[in-house]
Design a protein around this motif. Sequence first.
Motif, PDB file in Angstrom:
ATOM      1  N   ASP A 136      -2.350 -13.996   0.296  1.00  0.00           N
ATOM      2  CA  ASP A 136      -3.571 -13.485   0.527  1.00  0.00           C
ATOM      3  C   ASP A 136      -4.734 -13.538  -0.351  1.00  0.00           C
ATOM      4  O   ASP A 136      -4.887 -12.716  -1.292  1.00  0.00           O
ATOM      5  CB  ASP A 136      -3.391 -11.933   0.842  1.00  0.00           C
ATOM      6  N   ASP A 137      -5.498 -14.609  -0.387  1.00  0.00           N
ATOM      7  CA  ASP A 137      -5.539 -15.568   0.853  1.00  0.00           C
ATOM      8  C   ASP A 137      -5.798 -16.969  -0.013  1.00  0.00           C
ATOM      9  O   ASP A 137      -6.605 -17.788   0.486  1.00  0.00           O
ATOM     10  CB  ASP A 137      -6.632 -15.269   1.437  1.00  0.00           C
ATOM     11  N   GLU A 145     -13.810 -10.450   0.588  1.00  0.00           N
ATOM     12  CA  GLU A 145     -13.280  -9.964   1.991  1.00  0.00           C
ATOM     13  C   GLU A 145     -12.705  -8.739   1.856  1.00  0.00           C
ATOM     14  O   GLU A 145     -12.758  -7.714   2.722  1.00  0.00           O
ATOM     15  CB  GLU A 145     -12.346 -11.104   2.497  1.00  0.00           C
ATOM     16  N   ASP A 175      -5.867 -16.634   7.116  1.00  0.00           N
ATOM     17  CA  ASP A 175      -5.758 -15.399   6.206  1.00  0.00           C
ATOM     18  C   ASP A 175      -4.456 -15.377   6.098  1.00  0.00           C
ATOM     19  O   ASP A 175      -3.833 -14.618   7.075  1.00  0.00           O
ATOM     20  CB  ASP A 175      -6.682 -14.300   6.700  1.00  0.00           C
ATOM     21  N   MET A 176      -3.619 -15.520   5.222  1.00  0.00           N
ATOM     22  CA  MET A 176      -2.292 -15.392   5.108  1.00  0.00           C
ATOM     23  C   MET A 176      -1.317 -16.323   5.983  1.00  0.00           C
ATOM     24  O   MET A 176      -0.888 -15.881   6.947  1.00  0.00           O
ATOM     25  CB  MET A 176      -1.965 -13.643   5.151  1.00  0.00           C
TER      26      MET A 176
END
Length: 467
Positions: A277-278, A309, A338-339
């Motif tokens: 992340d991330d 973010e 994201d992730m």
Amino acid sequence: MKKQFLSLTLITALTLGTAGTTTALAAPHSSPVISKPSTDKQVIKRIDADNIYKNIEYLSQTPRVAGTDSEYKAVQFIKKQFQSYGYKADIEEFSFLSYTDPNLVELSVAGFDGEIQANHLTYSVNGDLSGDVVYAGLGTKEELEETDVAGKIALIQRGNLTFAEKVLNAAEKGAAGVILFNNADGELNGTLGEDNDRFIPSVTITKKDGEALLEKLNDGVKLTASLKIEGAHSGEKTSYNVVATKKATKNNKAKKSDLIYITGHHDSVAGAPGANDDASGTSVTLELARVLKNLPTDTEIRFVTFGAEENGLLGSQHYVDNLPDDDIKRTIANFNLDMVGSRDAGDLVILTNDGEMNLVTELAQASSTRLNGEPTPYGQGCRSDHVSFAEAGIPAALFIHSPSEPWYHTPDDTIDKISKEKLQDVAEIVGTAVYDQAKIEAKKPDFNHKKGKKVKVPHLFGEKEFK
Ligand SMILES: [Zn+2]
């Protein structure tokens, strides 16, 4: 998703067979578009999971909290990577207000036997004070009108109003501090929402502790609380977005080309190295920039990594807010990553702000079907930068594994938990989906393919509560 190693020819055959359009090859003009496997192949053969992994390894040496030197160092690295692939990359800076959590929060109550664990409310100011505890109900203006809180500490129950409204109502009547107790079991991870000069020191406690204090007060016991909050501060900071653009290599039409975004965020939360992340999404974004660099497209593709973010999608909001109308109009898709690399998370899902399919999910379900034999499921989720695009009316979706890994937002979000296989899978699905649309004279995608299944995704992120 377990990857199925079907040959591309076999997939084509299956797709044609399922659609019942075996004449498609003979009469392409009247049939659904079937992607030529060779264009997928051009993308896939260029993707190198080791490359992605190495970039994650570099980025996740330290946390990359927005506004810190380590974020800036990460941003320089990302820019350098883009440049090494042949892009002219730009760093765009923006400022934001950030709150640093206190390093000390203490609450003790004379007249009460038990120990009370207090948590700060985000944006609470520091303070070192003591005063009589008075109960002020839900902290409405009316209730505070009827309660003498001047110089005292108001005990207020959660409910109806925002935490900020309660604290401001108490402050207006001269209270020295606020103890807010939960109206449900469990700890309260609350925020006052934004900085405000009129806030007074405020903490939260559990429902059980709050009710115990209230019972004492109702029994006529005098309670005097001491409240200490140290180390919190609010201030302006600078964060950055990094942007690299691949212009359309050929555009036959007289009009400007369509525009597609591939994005991720490079910042992390405090204390977490943020490998998944991330740094994962950032590094897949970098890799797709490298992979797509010299492939011919009639669509412009922009690769952006956002800052801040974790502070509330600030980088992407700043970016989208400052896009010219013309750019927004010609943007047809945002693929947000994201992730996307944890070996300990679940399968890949595609999440949209409203839970409905859009061009991004369509393209990615089509590509995942071509590559893996079945479409990646989709669902609803609104906790990443795709939201900033969706709110501007742009088809956008988040690529993430669900459920998320136990290391999420912890010091254990480290490189050793990253799976190269998952990185490769995501990069292939997104890369081929984007290229399928961006390649020269791609036809409008065929939405008649079998729609992938809709899944319910559990709440993924520990969002703070306002109310
Ligand atoms: Zn994230």
